[in-house]
Scaffold this active site. Structure first.
Site, short mmCIF file in Angstrom:
data_model
loop_
_atom_site.label_atom_id
_atom_site.label_comp_id
_atom_site.label_asym_id
_atom_site.label_seq_id
_atom_site.Cartn_x
_atom_site.Cartn_y
_atom_site.Cartn_z
N PRO A 300 29.61 48.65 47.53
CA PRO A 300 29.81 49.59 46.43
C PRO A 300 31.26 50.04 46.29
O PRO A 300 31.96 50.20 47.28
CB PRO A 300 28.95 50.79 46.85
N TYR A 342 38.53 46.44 28.29
CA TYR A 342 37.08 46.28 28.08
C TYR A 342 36.57 47.15 26.94
O TYR A 342 35.36 47.26 26.76
CB TYR A 342 36.29 46.70 29.32
N CYS A 379 54.38 49.68 23.98
CA CYS A 379 54.62 49.05 22.68
C CYS A 379 53.54 48.02 22.36
O CYS A 379 53.82 46.82 22.27
CB CYS A 379 55.99 48.43 22.66
N1 LLP Z 1 31.64 42.98 45.37
C1 LLP Z 1 32.20 42.00 44.62
C2 LLP Z 1 32.07 40.61 45.04
C3 LLP Z 1 32.87 42.34 43.43
O1 LLP Z 1 33.40 41.36 42.69
C4 LLP Z 1 32.96 43.69 43.05
C5 LLP Z 1 33.66 44.06 41.84
C6 LLP Z 1 32.37 44.67 43.87
C7 LLP Z 1 31.71 44.27 45.02
C8 LLP Z 1 32.40 46.13 43.55
O2 LLP Z 1 31.72 46.44 42.38
P1 LLP Z 1 31.44 47.97 42.00
O3 LLP Z 1 30.46 48.52 42.97
O4 LLP Z 1 32.73 48.68 42.09
O5 LLP Z 1 30.92 47.92 40.63
N2 LLP Z 1 37.84 46.14 36.74
C9 LLP Z 1 36.47 46.29 36.30
C10 LLP Z 1 35.49 46.03 37.39
C11 LLP Z 1 35.67 44.69 38.04
C12 LLP Z 1 34.81 44.59 39.25
C13 LLP Z 1 35.21 43.44 40.07
N3 LLP Z 1 34.36 43.23 41.17
C14 LLP Z 1 36.29 47.66 35.67
O6 LLP Z 1 37.27 48.38 35.54
O7 LLP Z 1 35.19 48.01 35.27
#
Ligand code: LLP
Length: 455
Positions: A300, A342, A379
């Site tokens: 997480p 996004y 910009c």
């Molecule tokens: N494990 C793996 C293999 C991942 O690729 C990710 C996120 C996580 C765990 C953690 O996911 P979370 O629990 O934080 O949702 N930049 C994007 C999110 C990209 C996530 C990339 N991988 C945003 O700002 O929403």
């Protein structure tokens, strides 16, 4: 603020835990990320409680909010670390994590990173203060490497052999499940670059067994982030459990199932089901396997960090255009790229506010609001924090809080247009600590100051 207990309006100003936000900004300036330690602890405890019947081991997704002090807080809470680069490995190590408590994921690990994951050192960062002070004997291979291709498996085996260690590896499975999230953060469909197609997995286990230099200990899956409904998780877990059955029929013992991240978090009130709904659906599926010795991991990030942090910016100018009002701030796509990348929604509101507490909604429905675009100084037309948003009239010099910014905010910051990175502050009760100084532009220029003749 309903749903975000750590950031509440009191006496006409926003507070972070017990500290008035203007007081923090007075000493550190803007733009600044402010995190609440109590919110982080509460979210982590909630995860632990929801999945307690499974005895899950949590690996904090360092990429979501990598500040050393936040990683240290996660480590102190008992989390391992999910790292995706040699840099994150060193960061997690500096924060106190043992390499054995790390999982190393990522689709494009370099040879150097694979080697570093097996000897526990990322050699290019040698010399970073504090890195060598940790007891060297506690370094060693990372707990698990998550491999995403046969090519990578071959390089892991090669380096294991070179270094005389037997890497513990999970194969990341692409289960071809649609998580119904933004296309850029969808990772578990067959057209995505991530993981190995599920039907190929049994043959890889057969071929690699235990004798080819790696221990294939389990499976990894991460279908997207965030996953806003329960069912895709259940679908992915069912697919993985079927795969485990097939692998065990063929004689491979599966010790570990890593379910990745993507756990639900509200950017808008009641946008996603509560975490407990996910647990209610998944615990019965996984419970019997855990009874039989399966270790479940989760990675997480967002669930813990997103609503534990805000970004505070100062209005530089207000421009009444023919079409709309532009509120021009010192934060923009260089400080929080999620809206630009996004079209992500982040609730934002003035830090000084004596009216009725705003609700975390796209339109808070209060009287006297006007339609504004809240934009940054960059910009680019895509440089916006909010578009066509109903906000109280704001003036030059006013502070604005951008909510739900604790995950993938600071970690995706850039120096675009030669802005230094924002500062970071961690609040705990009525104490506040500077956990990252505002980046001086000199550090951006340092590596390009002098040309070095190559030939
Ligand atoms: N494990 C793996 C293999 C991942 O690729 C990710 C996120 C996580 C765990 C953690 O996911 P979370 O629990 O934080 O949702 N930049 C994007 C999110 C990209 C996530 C990339 N991988 C945003 O700002 O929403």
């Amino acid at each position: 603020m309903k749903h975000i207990e750590a950031f509440l309006y009191r006496d006409g100003v926003l507070h972070a835990d017990g500290v008035p936000v203007p007081q923090i900004i007075e000493s550190v300036g803007t733009p600044t990320y402010i995190y609440s330690a109590s919110a982080i602890r509460t979210a982590y405890r909630r995860l632990e409680a929801a999945f307690s019947p499974l005895g899950v081991r949590f690996q904090y997704a360092v990429k979501s909010s990598p500040n050393l002090h936040l990683c240290r807080l996660m480590h102190d809470l008992g989390a391992g670390m999910d790292v995706v680069s040699g840099g994150e490995l060193d960061r997690a190590w500096l924060a106190g994590a043992r390499t054995a408590d790390m999982v190393f994921a990522g689709v494009g690990k370099t040879d150097e990173e694979i080697r570093s994951a097996l000897d526990g050192r990322f050699h290019t960062l040698e010399g970073v203060p504090g890195l060598e002070e940790r007891e060297p004997e506690r370094r060693g291979p990372v707990g698990i490497l998550n491999a995403e291709s046969i090519s990578e498996l071959e390089r892991i085996a090669y380096w294991g052999n070179e270094l005389g260690v037997r890497p513990r590896v999970c194969l990341r499975v692409n289960p071809d499940v649609d998580p119904h999230t933004h296309e850029y953060t969808t990772t578990g469909k067959e057209e995505n670059k991530f993981g190995i197609d599920a039907p190929l997995i049994p043959d890889i286990f057969d071929a690699w067994g235990r004798e080819r230099g790696v221990d294939l200990v389990g499976l990894h899956v991460h279908i997207g982030s965030p996953v806003p409904t329960v069912e895709p998780y259940a679908e992915a877990v069912e697919a993985l459990l079927n795969l485990i059955d097939e692998l065990e029929r063929r004689g491979s013992k599966i010790e570990v199932l890593d379910l990745g991240g993507g756990w639900p978090m509200n950017y808008v009130e009641e946008q996603v089901p509560p975490l407990e709904d996910y647990a209610e659906r998944l615990v019965p599926l996984l419970g019997p396997r855990v009874q039989n010795g399966l270790q479940v991991l989760m990675e997480p990030g967002r669930f813990i960090m997103a609503n534990s942090g805000i970004l505070v910016t100062r209005v530089q100018h207000v421009k009444k255009g023919r079409a709309k009002t532009f509120v021009i701030c010192d934060a923009g796509m260089h400080s929080l790229i999620r809206p630009a990348l996004y079209r992500a929604f982040h609730f934002l509101w003035p830090v000084a506010w004596t009216g009725e507490a705003p609700r975390l909604l796209e339109d808070p429905g209060l009287p006297g609001l006007e339609t504004c675009d809240v934009v940054g100084p960059i910009c680019e037309t895509g440089d916006f924090l909010a578009r066509d948003r109903q906000l109280p009239p704001m003036g030059r010099g006013e502070l604005v809080a951008i909510f739900s910014a604790g995950a993938y905010g600071m970690s995706m910051v850039s120096n675009y247009n030669d802005h230094g990175r924002p500062a970071e502050v961690l609040v705990d009760g009525d104490r506040a600590a500077m956990i990252n100084e505002r980046q001086p532009l000199a550090t951006v220029l340092a590596t390009e100051h002098e040309a070095r003749e190559l030939w």
